[in-house]
Design an enzyme around this catalytic site. Sequence first.
Site, PDB file in Angstrom:
ATOM      1  N   HIS A 201     -15.723 106.707 -30.707  1.00  0.00           N
ATOM      2  CA  HIS A 201     -14.864 106.761 -29.831  1.00  0.00           C
ATOM      3  C   HIS A 201     -14.029 107.803 -29.356  1.00  0.00           C
ATOM      4  CE1 HIS A 201     -10.595 105.942 -31.865  1.00  0.00           C
ATOM      5  NE2 HIS A 201     -11.621 105.689 -32.916  1.00  0.00           N
ATOM      6  N   CYS A 325      -2.596 105.757 -34.417  1.00  0.00           N
ATOM      7  CA  CYS A 325      -2.254 105.097 -35.532  1.00  0.00           C
ATOM      8  C   CYS A 325      -0.778 105.199 -36.141  1.00  0.00           C
ATOM      9  CB  CYS A 325      -3.338 104.961 -36.617  1.00  0.00           C
ATOM     10  SG  CYS A 325      -3.665 106.533 -37.047  1.00  0.00           S
TER      11      CYS A 325
HETATM   12  C1  LIG Z   1      -9.509 113.241 -37.798  1.00  0.00           C
HETATM   13  C2  LIG Z   1      -9.609 111.500 -37.606  1.00  0.00           C
HETATM   14  N1  LIG Z   1     -10.243 110.757 -38.590  1.00  0.00           N
HETATM   15  C3  LIG Z   1     -10.398 109.565 -38.605  1.00  0.00           C
HETATM   16  C4  LIG Z   1     -10.104 108.811 -37.580  1.00  0.00           C
HETATM   17  C5  LIG Z   1     -10.192 107.250 -37.678  1.00  0.00           C
HETATM   18  O1  LIG Z   1     -11.415 106.882 -36.833  1.00  0.00           O
HETATM   19  P1  LIG Z   1     -11.270 105.504 -36.407  1.00  0.00           P
HETATM   20  O2  LIG Z   1     -10.364 105.421 -35.156  1.00  0.00           O
HETATM   21  O3  LIG Z   1     -12.685 105.290 -35.800  1.00  0.00           O
HETATM   22  O4  LIG Z   1     -10.851 104.634 -37.580  1.00  0.00           O
HETATM   23  C6  LIG Z   1      -9.473 109.586 -36.454  1.00  0.00           C
HETATM   24  C7  LIG Z   1      -9.064 108.822 -35.418  1.00  0.00           C
HETATM   25  O5  LIG Z   1      -8.085 108.953 -34.876  1.00  0.00           O
HETATM   26  C8  LIG Z   1      -9.427 111.078 -36.598  1.00  0.00           C
HETATM   27  O6  LIG Z   1      -8.814 111.445 -35.471  1.00  0.00           O
END
Ligand SMILES: Cc1ncc(COP(=O)(O)O)c(C=O)c1O
Length: 383
Positions: A201, A325
């Site tokens: 995404h 998040c």
């Molecule tokens: C550097 C990084 N790692 C991992 C993720 C996690 O990905 P997902 O949203 O698919 O769990 C993100 C998402 O924001 C990210 O920016």
Amino acid sequence: MPESFIYLDNNATTTLLPEVADAMGEVMVLPYGNPSSPHSIGEGTRGLIEEARKHVAELINAEPEHLLFTSCGSEANNQVILSGLNTSGLNRVVTSSVEHSSVKNLCENLESKGITVEFLPVDSTGLIDLEELEESLKLNKAFVSIQWVNNETGVIQAVGEIAAICRKYNCLFHTDAAQALGKINIDIDSFKPDYLTITAHKINGPQGVGAIYAKNVDSLSPLIISGTEEFGKRGGTENLLGIIGFGKACEIRKRDYNKSILKMAEYRDIFEGIILKALPELKLNGSTIKRVCNTTNIEFPGVDGRAMMGQLDNLDIICSQTSACLSQIPEPSFVLIAMGLDVEAAFSSLRFSFSSLNTLEEAEQAAEKVIEVYKKIKSLFNY
Ligand SMILES: Cc1ncc(COP(=O)(O)O)c(C=O)c1O
């Protein structure tokens, strides 16, 4: 949701490309079977997944049989780190102090269970010190997990050199490439990490699907234990639509790679240039040399970034402060704090991130609105 808005929060997530939505839509109406079923309909579905796997693999120059699909980048990061510790029998992790929460929080959790975790500091530009990494590995073997591109600042770590240091000391190396995919030319062969994780995404693919590249797939242990799905390393019937969308998004990014990154860099630079010309007192957070093409993180001294973000939202300009998040937590960005900013400066900072769907007009209009909002808030408080 407003009818029209300028979306500059593409490091949080991106809008589906119409071609991706079409590819998913086409599959949605097929009479598809379970990809694990041995009959012809199941085999047809499996064929679609393998086609998508090939496209994802091609974007990172890997062999498809080294890639397995997960539900997201966070799951991929968790599985890789837990597997790495499991397989190697190591009880030590070396990571950085600016990782995404799916690595940071997992490592903190492991620490509470008795695993030694070293969070390497970063300098004011957001980079780890390679000598410090080497010193650390010289003393004790570890599983190393260092992100490729930071989600808040866009700062690029030297993963090629990090991989070489890890090899020198016989340590397994994982890089979280969620923010690097499609913005940096990823060539697995050129630096040979043991593991790399990505998610759909961030490149105009669907939410809820990620992938792990593993040099040795057998070294992975499943987080979800079930049947033979994904080489027996990720139980559960595959997210067919998500995987189709991921494959299509990767195919398109591979096709349009140069055009996309030039466009993102051009618009980010124009946006940043207009703002800094009008407001030279502002500061950019993080290295501007080792920085990915689409991101800028700007400190607006003396102004609360959250107030600015709200005002900009009212004007239909969408940006963010930390990763999505963590946005519900009223704490300053731990990434900026790790880079040496104080709490006030961290709260005064905003992240603007572009995608290949943004336009020049959007970059220019958004920059003017940012200037207007900053001046307005400043004048209210008589700074
Ligand atoms: C550097 C990084 N790692 C991992 C993720 C996690 O990905 P997902 O949203 O698919 O769990 C993100 C998402 O924001 C990210 O920016």
